[in-house]
Write an enzyme that holds these catalytic residues in place. Structure first.
Site, mmCIF file in Angstrom:
data_model
loop_
_atom_site.group_PDB
_atom_site.id
_atom_site.type_symbol
_atom_site.label_atom_id
_atom_site.label_comp_id
_atom_site.label_asym_id
_atom_site.label_seq_id
_atom_site.Cartn_x
_atom_site.Cartn_y
_atom_site.Cartn_z
ATOM 1 N N SER A 12 0.921 -1.327 0.061
ATOM 2 C CA SER A 12 -0.023 0.005 -0.073
ATOM 3 C C SER A 12 0.909 1.338 -0.133
ATOM 4 O O SER A 12 0.394 2.457 -0.153
ATOM 5 C CB SER A 12 -0.951 0.142 1.160
ATOM 6 N N LYS B 120 0.291 3.320 -3.076
ATOM 7 C CA LYS B 120 -0.699 4.298 -3.148
ATOM 8 C C LYS B 120 -0.348 5.422 -3.019
ATOM 9 O O LYS B 120 -1.235 6.776 -3.703
ATOM 10 C CB LYS B 120 -1.856 3.847 -2.009
ATOM 11 N N TYR C 208 -3.815 -2.545 -10.030
ATOM 12 C CA TYR C 208 -3.485 -2.432 -8.743
ATOM 13 C C TYR C 208 -2.707 -3.410 -7.877
ATOM 14 O O TYR C 208 -1.852 -3.117 -7.150
ATOM 15 C CB TYR C 208 -5.009 -2.284 -8.135
ATOM 16 N N TYR D 281 -4.563 3.798 8.182
ATOM 17 C CA TYR D 281 -6.002 2.917 8.316
ATOM 18 C C TYR D 281 -6.485 3.319 9.671
ATOM 19 O O TYR D 281 -6.117 4.253 10.267
ATOM 20 C CB TYR D 281 -6.099 1.423 7.988
ATOM 21 N N VAL E 80 1.034 -3.912 3.740
ATOM 22 C CA VAL E 80 1.238 -5.084 4.348
ATOM 23 C C VAL E 80 2.320 -5.877 4.143
ATOM 24 O O VAL E 80 2.529 -6.883 4.839
ATOM 25 C CB VAL E 80 -0.426 -5.878 4.158
HETATM 26 N N1 GLN Z 1 -2.271 -4.987 -2.159
HETATM 27 C C1 GLN Z 1 -2.925 -5.035 -0.561
HETATM 28 C C2 GLN Z 1 -4.222 -5.337 -0.405
HETATM 29 O O1 GLN Z 1 -4.725 -4.764 -1.553
HETATM 30 C C3 GLN Z 1 -2.508 -3.945 -0.038
HETATM 31 C C4 GLN Z 1 -3.112 -3.665 1.374
HETATM 32 C C5 GLN Z 1 -1.903 -2.958 2.081
HETATM 33 O O2 GLN Z 1 -0.848 -2.875 2.119
HETATM 34 N N2 GLN Z 1 -2.487 -2.557 3.437
HETATM 35 O O3 GLN Z 1 -4.868 -5.952 0.226
#
Ligand code: GLN
Length: 313
Positions: free
Chosen positions: A68, A71, A195, A247, A265
């Site tokens: 993430s 992003k 994505y 988050y 993650v």
């Molecule tokens: N690719 C992961 C997902 O879509 C990214 C989530 C994350 O890093 N928090 O679940």
């Protein structure tokens, strides 16, 4: 090297040594099967100061899945394409919910709360896909990372991308749901493919800290002088990282660390100390919100010792 620099290099090394040997490491993500194979004993930290001096400790040159954290960079690109029109499709408020939550999306009629939860990031990716073949859109994202980090070796870990694609049922649900509200313009499979692949970009702490320098320095890389975004846009992206970057753990991260930051993650966290430094830390074990457990603790120690928290020393 000045006295302060020496100090920073010992701070970074000490934190990395301490983190390497801690027994509490959190749990490695398993819902993307390929990420479950990562060694939880890894730990890396890189800090790049305003002069471009690089301070590293631990496994800072080992590549990991940025997930993430990508992003932040897709948001930068999407804002460059559609500007403030992006905010018709994505909100700017913290969600207080897990990153892959579905309930909020129904209540908000398919408009995700912010660009960093999965639904929001998928909507942002959709902006990058419009008018392109998925492969071109992805190429543009990877080239942007290579340009920012000044490193052409950065690429995608295809095993991670394939692993997430095979098991990405929730993200597929989120994307289909948004499509039913016309928040997604392109074929769901195309947008999701891009994505999953940008989440699977592999980078080292050093590359990531290098790539994010523009956010620490009002939109421009202070070493090359090249401007990436306007100062106003950099400030706003940083505000979103502070309020939404972790988050439902964003409040805790602000409380303990006090820097705009974005987690993934894969166990990475990218953070900036405005005007001072660009920082990347990696430890694969996660806490209950899916944020790096030791990564957060390391950053907390770093801001305590440097006085870099944006809320005061
Ligand atoms: N690719 C992961 C997902 O879509 C990214 C989530 C994350 O890093 N928090 O679940």
């Amino acid at each position: 090297m000045s006295r302060v620099d020496n100090n920073l290099s010992s701070i970074v090394e000490e934190i990395a040594d301490e983190m390497k040997s801690r027994p509490d490491r959190g749990d490695v993500a398993t819902y993307i099967p390929e990420l479950a194979n990562v060694d939880p004993d890894c730990f890396g930290l890189t800090v790049i100061d305003a002069h471009g001096e690089v301070f590293s400790g631990g496994d800072s040159d080992m590549a990991f899945s940025i997930q993430s954290i990508s992003k932040v960079f897709t948001l930068t690109l999407a804002l460059g394409i559609v500007g403030d029109r992006l905010w018709r499709r994505v909100g700017r408020e913290p969600s207080g919910n897990p990153f892959n939550s579905i309930v909020q999306l129904e209540m908000e009629r398919g408009v995700p709360r912010n660009p960093f939860i999965n639904a929001g990031a998928i909507a942002v990716t959709d902006v990058l896909v419009s008018g392109h073949q998925p492969r071109e859109a992805l190429g543009q994202i990877v080239r942007f990372m290579q340009f920012l980090a000044d490193d052409a070796s950065i690429g995608i870990d295809h095993a991670v991308a394939a692993s997430e694609k095979r098991t990405g049922f929730r993200n597929t649900a989120l994307a289909n749901y948004m499509k039913s509200f016309d928040v997604i313009e392109n074929l769901v499979d195309f947008t999701l493919g891009v994505y999953f692949h940008h989440c699977a970009i592999a980078m080292t702490c050093r590359q990531l800290a290098m790539a994010g320098r523009y956010l620490a320095h009002s939109g421009r890389n202070p070493t090359t002088g090249l401007s990436v975004v306007s100062p106003e846009r950099a400030r706003r992206i940083n505000a979103l990282m502070l309020t939404c970057g972790h988050y439902d753990g964003s409040g805790e991260f602000a409380y303990r660390v006090g820097l705009p930051g974005k987690s993934g993650v894969g166990g990475g966290i990218f953070a900036i100390a405005p005007g001072k430094a660009s920082i990347a830390v990696w430890s694969p074990g996660l806490d209950k919100s899916g944020n790096s457990h030791l990564g957060r603790i390391a950053l907390e120690k770093l801001t305590k010792r440097t006085g870099w928290s944006i809320f005061g020393a």
